[in-house]
Design a protein around this motif. Structure first.
Motif, PDB file in Angstrom:
ATOM      1  N   ASP A  30      20.817 -18.126 -23.727  1.00  0.00           N
ATOM      2  CA  ASP A  30      21.307 -19.366 -24.296  1.00  0.00           C
ATOM      3  C   ASP A  30      22.094 -19.019 -25.558  1.00  0.00           C
ATOM      4  O   ASP A  30      21.624 -18.238 -26.393  1.00  0.00           O
ATOM      5  CB  ASP A  30      20.136 -20.298 -24.627  1.00  0.00           C
ATOM      6  CG  ASP A  30      20.596 -21.648 -25.152  1.00  0.00           C
ATOM      7  OD1 ASP A  30      20.932 -22.514 -24.334  1.00  0.00           O
ATOM      8  OD2 ASP A  30      20.646 -21.815 -26.390  1.00  0.00           O
ATOM      9  N   ARG A  32      22.530 -20.371 -28.207  1.00  0.00           N
ATOM     10  CA  ARG A  32      21.951 -20.780 -29.486  1.00  0.00           C
ATOM     11  C   ARG A  32      20.862 -19.847 -29.987  1.00  0.00           C
ATOM     12  O   ARG A  32      20.306 -20.068 -31.064  1.00  0.00           O
ATOM     13  CB  ARG A  32      21.396 -22.199 -29.358  1.00  0.00           C
ATOM     14  CG  ARG A  32      22.457 -23.249 -29.026  1.00  0.00           C
ATOM     15  CD  ARG A  32      21.810 -24.566 -28.654  1.00  0.00           C
ATOM     16  NE  ARG A  32      21.008 -24.439 -27.426  1.00  0.00           N
ATOM     17  CZ  ARG A  32      20.239 -25.417 -26.945  1.00  0.00           C
ATOM     18  NH1 ARG A  32      20.167 -26.579 -27.584  1.00  0.00           N
ATOM     19  NH2 ARG A  32      19.562 -25.235 -25.829  1.00  0.00           N
ATOM     20  N   SER A  33      20.552 -18.784 -29.213  1.00  0.00           N
ATOM     21  CA  SER A  33      19.541 -17.820 -29.659  1.00  0.00           C
ATOM     22  C   SER A  33      19.990 -16.427 -29.237  1.00  0.00           C
ATOM     23  O   SER A  33      20.891 -16.272 -28.410  1.00  0.00           O
ATOM     24  CB  SER A  33      18.172 -18.140 -29.053  1.00  0.00           C
ATOM     25  OG  SER A  33      18.149 -17.843 -27.669  1.00  0.00           O
ATOM     26  N   GLU A  57      11.196 -19.208 -33.880  1.00  0.00           N
ATOM     27  CA  GLU A  57      11.728 -20.548 -34.099  1.00  0.00           C
ATOM     28  C   GLU A  57      12.668 -21.002 -32.985  1.00  0.00           C
ATOM     29  O   GLU A  57      13.017 -22.181 -32.906  1.00  0.00           O
ATOM     30  CB  GLU A  57      12.458 -20.608 -35.449  1.00  0.00           C
ATOM     31  CG  GLU A  57      13.671 -19.692 -35.569  1.00  0.00           C
ATOM     32  CD  GLU A  57      13.330 -18.318 -36.131  1.00  0.00           C
ATOM     33  OE1 GLU A  57      14.249 -17.663 -36.652  1.00  0.00           O
ATOM     34  OE2 GLU A  57      12.143 -17.915 -36.038  1.00  0.00           O
ATOM     35  N   HIS A  58      13.068 -20.082 -32.101  1.00  0.00           N
ATOM     36  CA  HIS A  58      13.973 -20.436 -31.003  1.00  0.00           C
ATOM     37  C   HIS A  58      13.269 -20.492 -29.647  1.00  0.00           C
ATOM     38  O   HIS A  58      13.905 -20.817 -28.644  1.00  0.00           O
ATOM     39  CB  HIS A  58      15.117 -19.418 -30.916  1.00  0.00           C
ATOM     40  CG  HIS A  58      15.988 -19.392 -32.120  1.00  0.00           C
ATOM     41  ND1 HIS A  58      16.676 -18.250 -32.523  1.00  0.00           N
ATOM     42  CD2 HIS A  58      16.296 -20.346 -33.034  1.00  0.00           C
ATOM     43  CE1 HIS A  58      17.355 -18.506 -33.623  1.00  0.00           C
ATOM     44  NE2 HIS A  58      17.141 -19.771 -33.947  1.00  0.00           N
ATOM     45  N   ALA A  60      10.927 -22.447 -28.213  1.00  0.00           N
ATOM     46  CA  ALA A  60      10.848 -23.726 -27.510  1.00  0.00           C
ATOM     47  C   ALA A  60      12.214 -24.131 -26.957  1.00  0.00           C
ATOM     48  O   ALA A  60      12.319 -24.604 -25.811  1.00  0.00           O
ATOM     49  CB  ALA A  60      10.308 -24.799 -28.448  1.00  0.00           C
ATOM     50  N   ARG A  61      13.259 -23.930 -27.723  1.00  0.00           N
ATOM     51  CA  ARG A  61      14.601 -24.301 -27.282  1.00  0.00           C
ATOM     52  C   ARG A  61      15.052 -23.438 -26.114  1.00  0.00           C
ATOM     53  O   ARG A  61      15.642 -23.933 -25.134  1.00  0.00           O
ATOM     54  CB  ARG A  61      15.575 -24.168 -28.445  1.00  0.00           C
ATOM     55  CG  ARG A  61      16.983 -24.665 -28.138  1.00  0.00           C
ATOM     56  CD  ARG A  61      17.792 -24.775 -29.412  1.00  0.00           C
ATOM     57  NE  ARG A  61      17.962 -23.463 -30.057  1.00  0.00           N
ATOM     58  CZ  ARG A  61      18.386 -23.326 -31.310  1.00  0.00           C
ATOM     59  NH1 ARG A  61      18.650 -24.379 -32.053  1.00  0.00           N
ATOM     60  NH2 ARG A  61      18.543 -22.120 -31.816  1.00  0.00           N
ATOM     61  N   LEU A  62      14.761 -22.130 -26.171  1.00  0.00           N
ATOM     62  CA  LEU A  62      15.146 -21.254 -25.066  1.00  0.00           C
ATOM     63  C   LEU A  62      14.360 -21.592 -23.812  1.00  0.00           C
ATOM     64  O   LEU A  62      14.906 -21.576 -22.701  1.00  0.00           O
ATOM     65  CB  LEU A  62      14.935 -19.787 -25.460  1.00  0.00           C
ATOM     66  CG  LEU A  62      15.310 -18.734 -24.409  1.00  0.00           C
ATOM     67  CD1 LEU A  62      16.750 -18.898 -23.956  1.00  0.00           C
ATOM     68  CD2 LEU A  62      15.078 -17.327 -24.959  1.00  0.00           C
ATOM     69  N   ASP A  64      13.173 -24.566 -22.962  1.00  0.00           N
ATOM     70  CA  ASP A  64      13.742 -25.801 -22.409  1.00  0.00           C
ATOM     71  C   ASP A  64      15.037 -25.521 -21.644  1.00  0.00           C
ATOM     72  O   ASP A  64      15.263 -26.067 -20.556  1.00  0.00           O
ATOM     73  CB  ASP A  64      14.019 -26.798 -23.538  1.00  0.00           C
ATOM     74  CG  ASP A  64      12.749 -27.469 -24.060  1.00  0.00           C
ATOM     75  OD1 ASP A  64      11.756 -27.484 -23.323  1.00  0.00           O
ATOM     76  OD2 ASP A  64      12.766 -27.965 -25.201  1.00  0.00           O
ATOM     77  N   ALA A  65      15.879 -24.678 -22.216  1.00  0.00           N
ATOM     78  CA  ALA A  65      17.145 -24.356 -21.548  1.00  0.00           C
ATOM     79  C   ALA A  65      16.897 -23.621 -20.238  1.00  0.00           C
ATOM     80  O   ALA A  65      17.582 -23.863 -19.230  1.00  0.00           O
ATOM     81  CB  ALA A  65      18.027 -23.524 -22.478  1.00  0.00           C
ATOM     82  N   HIS A  90       4.785 -27.789 -23.033  1.00  0.00           N
ATOM     83  CA  HIS A  90       6.026 -28.191 -22.371  1.00  0.00           C
ATOM     84  C   HIS A  90       5.801 -28.643 -20.932  1.00  0.00           C
ATOM     85  O   HIS A  90       6.733 -28.611 -20.122  1.00  0.00           O
ATOM     86  CB  HIS A  90       7.038 -27.043 -22.430  1.00  0.00           C
ATOM     87  CG  HIS A  90       7.692 -26.894 -23.764  1.00  0.00           C
ATOM     88  ND1 HIS A  90       9.037 -27.114 -23.976  1.00  0.00           N
ATOM     89  CD2 HIS A  90       7.176 -26.576 -24.982  1.00  0.00           C
ATOM     90  CE1 HIS A  90       9.323 -26.932 -25.255  1.00  0.00           C
ATOM     91  NE2 HIS A  90       8.219 -26.596 -25.882  1.00  0.00           N
TER      92      HIS A  90
END
Length: 320
Positions: A30, A32-33, A57-58, A60-62, A64-65, A90
């Motif tokens: 992703d 963003r990370s 810190e990344h 959870a976002r990774l 989800d992606a 999640h």
């Protein structure tokens, strides 16, 4: 963007994380990370190895992606406790599937009555003339290839070599591993491949190992003991013996929302699943070294566990 190896070295706290670099795996990234998710497909299922390998810190976002990329038939295996809690939060159903075992090399010793039998096996192999050598990257490994064939043939006509959740001795990443062979009268009788471990318990992972069926007793123990002595001298912190499924199962380690059906299935395999995976013999070997840490490991299903997902995981590992 940093390589997957860079992401593992910087962010992973999974003692088996180097297995994410096995050939045959794919990687989701992703923008963003700076991390990645390692996975492979089996039928209609996506099987993820470990959790998101990225900065905390990344994560959870990774995740989800990756879920959006992989779809509903996603299964993640060999999650550490922190990963398991993230996946449960999640919407995954998370169950303990086994444990991994580790020795603190700063406390490593073979003295004392508890190691009498192990010392005797090691001494027997050394009296038989065992010599331990480190095989350099790029050295000729034809003899070890032959040992692999003999080892597999001895397991029986229907046995296949395990994959996905075990390491490799070949490929471009071997230059980061360390390979030690045991020889008697110039002939290789066994070897162990060690992979680097990052995170809070850095050191090495006792990974892929092979032994000739006609090797004297104690060969693998003497080989590993010799390597452990070298690692201690080099200042290494930990030796990990890796993940063994269906062992170390403990109701206290389960997370809220765990599937009771999968718990019963895992305990049934622990008692009766030796034909699927040689967990009992693996555990016996690891416990010989009196590990200082037993770390629970988990499997996570997006939604509820499905029999097809378990079947596809077993197929991907070559267990069936």
């Amino acid at each position: 963007m940093p390589s997957v190896l860079d992401a593992l070295a910087a962010h992973s706290d999974n003692p088996s994380s180097f297995l994410a670099l096995n050939s045959g795996n794919e990687y989701f990234r992703d923008d963003r990370s700076d991390g990645a998710c390692a996975y492979r497909t089996s039928g209609r299922y996506v099987l993820q190895f470990g959790g998101p390998f990225c900065a905390r810190e990344h994560r959870a976002r990774l995740l989800d992606a990756f879920v959006a990329h992989a779809g509903r038939r996603l299964v993640a295996v060999q999650l550490q406790r922190a990963d398991a809690e993230l996946y449960a939060a999640h919407g995954f159903t998370v169950n303990q599937i086994g444990a991994s075992y580790a020795v603190d090399l700063s406390r490593f010793t073979l003295r004392g009555s508890r190691f009498v039998r192990l010392r005797n096996k090691i001494s027997r192999a050394r009296r038989a003339g065992l010599e331990v050598v480190e095989i350099g990257h790029g050295d000729d490994c034809a003899e070890l290839d032959g040992l692999d064939r003999v080892w597999l043939r001895d397991k029986g006509r229907h046995v296949k070599e395990l994959r996905f959740l075990v390491g490799q001795r070949t490929g471009g990443m071997q230059c980061h591993r360390r390979l030690f062979a045991g020889r008697i009268d110039g002939t290789a009788v066994g070897y162990i491949n060690y992979a680097p471990v990052y995170g809070s318990r850095p050191g090495w992972l006792h990974d892929l190992s092979r032994r000739r069926p006609d090797a004297p007793p104690g060969v693998m123990e003497a080989l590993n003991a010799t390597v452990m002595e070298r690692l201690v001298a080099e200042g290494a912190d930990w030796l990990h013996f890796g993940f063994t499924p269906f062992t170390g199962l403990d109701p206290r380690e389960e997370l809220p929302g765990a599937s009771p059906l999968f718990t019963r299935f895992a305990h049934w395999l622990a008692a009766h699943g030796e034909a699927v995976y040689p967990a009992a013999s693996q555990l016996e070997y690891k416990q010989k070294w009196a590990p200082h840490e037993v770390l629970p490991e988990y499997i996570a299903f997006l939604g509820r566990p499905r029999p097809g997902a378990v079947w596809r995981l077993l197929r991907a590992t070559n267990a069936v």
